[in-house]
Design a protein around this motif. Sequence first.
Motif, PDB file in Angstrom:
ATOM      1  N   ALA A   1      98.059 -74.094 -21.725  1.00 15.73           N
ATOM      2  CA  ALA A   1      96.637 -74.984 -21.844  1.00 15.73           C
ATOM      3  C   ALA A   1      96.028 -74.565 -20.236  1.00 15.73           C
ATOM      4  O   ALA A   1      94.793 -74.786 -20.284  1.00 15.73           O
ATOM      5  N   ASP A   2      97.179 -74.705 -19.410  1.00 16.67           N
ATOM      6  CA  ASP A   2      96.419 -74.390 -17.780  1.00 16.67           C
ATOM      7  C   ASP A   2      95.913 -73.045 -17.723  1.00 16.67           C
ATOM      8  O   ASP A   2      94.897 -72.839 -17.021  1.00 16.67           O
ATOM      9  N   LEU A   3      96.544 -71.797 -18.408  1.00 19.31           N
ATOM     10  CA  LEU A   3      95.939 -70.620 -18.530  1.00 19.31           C
ATOM     11  C   LEU A   3      94.718 -70.373 -19.057  1.00 19.31           C
ATOM     12  O   LEU A   3      93.871 -69.907 -18.606  1.00 19.31           O
ATOM     13  N   ILE A   4      94.637 -71.075 -20.165  1.00 20.43           N
ATOM     14  CA  ILE A   4      93.228 -71.110 -20.853  1.00 20.43           C
ATOM     15  C   ILE A   4      92.097 -71.932 -20.051  1.00 20.43           C
ATOM     16  O   ILE A   4      91.163 -71.162 -19.958  1.00 20.43           O
ATOM     17  N   ASP A   5      92.618 -72.782 -19.443  1.00 20.82           N
ATOM     18  CA  ASP A   5      91.609 -73.539 -18.506  1.00 20.82           C
ATOM     19  C   ASP A   5      91.203 -72.735 -17.226  1.00 20.82           C
ATOM     20  O   ASP A   5      90.179 -72.743 -16.772  1.00 20.82           O
ATOM     21  N   HIS A   6      92.051 -72.004 -16.896  1.00 19.04           N
ATOM     22  CA  HIS A   6      91.889 -70.833 -15.714  1.00 19.04           C
ATOM     23  C   HIS A   6      90.946 -69.981 -15.914  1.00 19.04           C
ATOM     24  O   HIS A   6      90.069 -69.466 -15.530  1.00 19.04           O
TER      25      HIS A   6
ATOM     26  N   GLU B   1      76.632 -59.986 -25.586  1.00 25.45           N
ATOM     27  CA  GLU B   1      78.014 -59.934 -26.168  1.00 25.45           C
ATOM     28  C   GLU B   1      78.916 -60.622 -25.795  1.00 25.45           C
ATOM     29  O   GLU B   1      80.008 -61.190 -26.563  1.00 25.45           O
ATOM     30  N   LEU B   2      79.244 -60.814 -24.506  1.00 22.73           N
ATOM     31  CA  LEU B   2      80.463 -61.471 -23.824  1.00 22.73           C
ATOM     32  C   LEU B   2      80.049 -63.115 -24.120  1.00 22.73           C
ATOM     33  O   LEU B   2      81.074 -63.758 -24.430  1.00 22.73           O
ATOM     34  N   ASP B   3      78.845 -63.606 -23.866  1.00 16.17           N
ATOM     35  CA  ASP B   3      78.605 -64.878 -24.355  1.00 16.17           C
ATOM     36  C   ASP B   3      79.142 -65.217 -25.944  1.00 16.17           C
ATOM     37  O   ASP B   3      79.783 -66.326 -25.981  1.00 16.17           O
ATOM     38  N   THR B   4      78.680 -64.284 -26.762  1.00 14.56           N
ATOM     39  CA  THR B   4      79.159 -64.517 -28.260  1.00 14.56           C
ATOM     40  C   THR B   4      80.583 -64.313 -28.441  1.00 14.56           C
ATOM     41  O   THR B   4      81.071 -65.431 -28.951  1.00 14.56           O
ATOM     42  N   HIS B   5      81.262 -63.626 -27.784  1.00 15.80           N
ATOM     43  CA  HIS B   5      82.505 -63.322 -27.480  1.00 15.80           C
ATOM     44  C   HIS B   5      83.306 -64.760 -27.082  1.00 15.80           C
ATOM     45  O   HIS B   5      84.280 -65.239 -27.719  1.00 15.80           O
ATOM     46  N   MET B   6      82.781 -65.025 -25.957  1.00 19.19           N
ATOM     47  CA  MET B   6      83.449 -66.446 -25.377  1.00 19.19           C
ATOM     48  C   MET B   6      83.123 -67.554 -26.103  1.00 19.19           C
ATOM     49  O   MET B   6      83.706 -68.697 -26.247  1.00 19.19           O
ATOM     50  N   GLN B   7      81.993 -67.724 -26.857  1.00 13.27           N
ATOM     51  CA  GLN B   7      81.780 -68.885 -27.688  1.00 13.27           C
ATOM     52  C   GLN B   7      82.843 -68.821 -28.810  1.00 13.27           C
ATOM     53  O   GLN B   7      83.382 -70.264 -29.185  1.00 13.27           O
ATOM     54  N   LYS B   8      83.216 -67.817 -29.205  1.00 10.92           N
ATOM     55  CA  LYS B   8      84.191 -67.423 -30.236  1.00 10.92           C
ATOM     56  C   LYS B   8      85.528 -68.306 -29.965  1.00 10.92           C
ATOM     57  O   LYS B   8      86.446 -69.049 -30.713  1.00 10.92           O
ATOM     58  N   GLU B   9      85.864 -67.959 -28.751  1.00 10.59           N
ATOM     59  CA  GLU B   9      87.123 -68.202 -28.143  1.00 10.59           C
ATOM     60  C   GLU B   9      87.174 -69.712 -27.896  1.00 10.59           C
ATOM     61  O   GLU B   9      88.199 -70.509 -28.101  1.00 10.59           O
ATOM     62  N   GLU B  10      86.051 -70.250 -27.427  1.00  8.66           N
ATOM     63  CA  GLU B  10      85.884 -71.676 -26.812  1.00  8.66           C
ATOM     64  C   GLU B  10      85.985 -72.486 -28.236  1.00  8.66           C
ATOM     65  O   GLU B  10      86.330 -73.747 -28.027  1.00  8.66           O
TER      66      GLU B  10
ATOM     67  N   PRO C   1      90.987 -73.854 -28.868  1.00  8.60           N
ATOM     68  CA  PRO C   1      91.526 -75.036 -29.357  1.00  8.60           C
ATOM     69  C   PRO C   1      92.675 -74.761 -30.219  1.00  8.60           C
ATOM     70  O   PRO C   1      93.545 -75.753 -29.985  1.00  8.60           O
ATOM     71  N   MET C   2      92.885 -74.065 -31.077  1.00 12.49           N
ATOM     72  CA  MET C   2      94.028 -73.637 -31.883  1.00 12.49           C
ATOM     73  C   MET C   2      94.985 -73.375 -31.102  1.00 12.49           C
ATOM     74  O   MET C   2      96.108 -73.935 -31.428  1.00 12.49           O
ATOM     75  N   MET C   3      94.820 -72.404 -29.982  1.00 10.28           N
ATOM     76  CA  MET C   3      96.113 -72.296 -29.306  1.00 10.28           C
ATOM     77  C   MET C   3      96.631 -73.501 -28.412  1.00 10.28           C
ATOM     78  O   MET C   3      97.936 -73.658 -28.074  1.00 10.28           O
ATOM     79  N   LYS C   4      95.548 -74.286 -28.095  1.00 14.21           N
ATOM     80  CA  LYS C   4      95.994 -75.638 -27.277  1.00 14.21           C
ATOM     81  C   LYS C   4      97.077 -76.559 -28.105  1.00 14.21           C
ATOM     82  O   LYS C   4      97.510 -77.298 -27.697  1.00 14.21           O
TER      83      LYS C   4
END
Length: 223
Positions: free
Chosen positions: A74-79, A126-135, A140-143
């Motif tokens: 969770a800390d790594l994701i927040d980083h 493209e980066l913003d779209t990619h990052m939105q998918k992760e966010e 959240p699934m990983m957390k």
Amino acid sequence: MEFLTYGDRTLADIAVRLPGATGVFRAHKLDFCCGGGISLKEAAAKRGLAVEDLEGELQALDVAASAPAPANTADLIDHILTRYHAVHRAELPELVRLARRVESVHRGHPDVPAGLADLLAETLQELDTHMQKEEIMLFPMMKQDGHPMIVHPIAVMQGEHEEHGERLRLIEALTNGGVLPEDACSTWRALYAGTRKLVDDVMEHIHLENNLLFPRFFETAER
């Protein structure tokens, strides 16, 4: 990690285990994120570099000067969210503006990076779209400790990382690897300083996800 074993280890493994190694790899243009699956020996041979010299640089690293990425997931994701997602969104629009200015003012210059502004704008989109998918979905699934089907969105993200890597190579080509003409103005210099940082940041961002974060969930998916 033992000094004598560096040559047989993959770039990704060294980058994960030895803080500061990514700086050495970047300086020698060794792709530790998307192309991190090959050994240091192989990577050195492809670039015409002496593996002994690279091993010496890795051994000489001051590990204490490089803070490792957070160990907790969770800390790594927040980083990643704070250090990379937010920074990309803050810095890329200004780079697009600088590039358009340079291309307009210096359009007759033989070294003008023609097309860079459009490429940076595409990179931002493209980066913003990619990052939105992760966010919205993946992080959240990983957390929540993952899901048996998590390998599928991870595979999508890894494929998009390859596409980001291709854009970074195009950016480096258009900017002549960050080498400025002697008569470059201050705006041009600021642009190239910014694009160099962008390339470094995106590569480090991809490395943390591909080589450190994502592998934590492969065992979860196999249960």
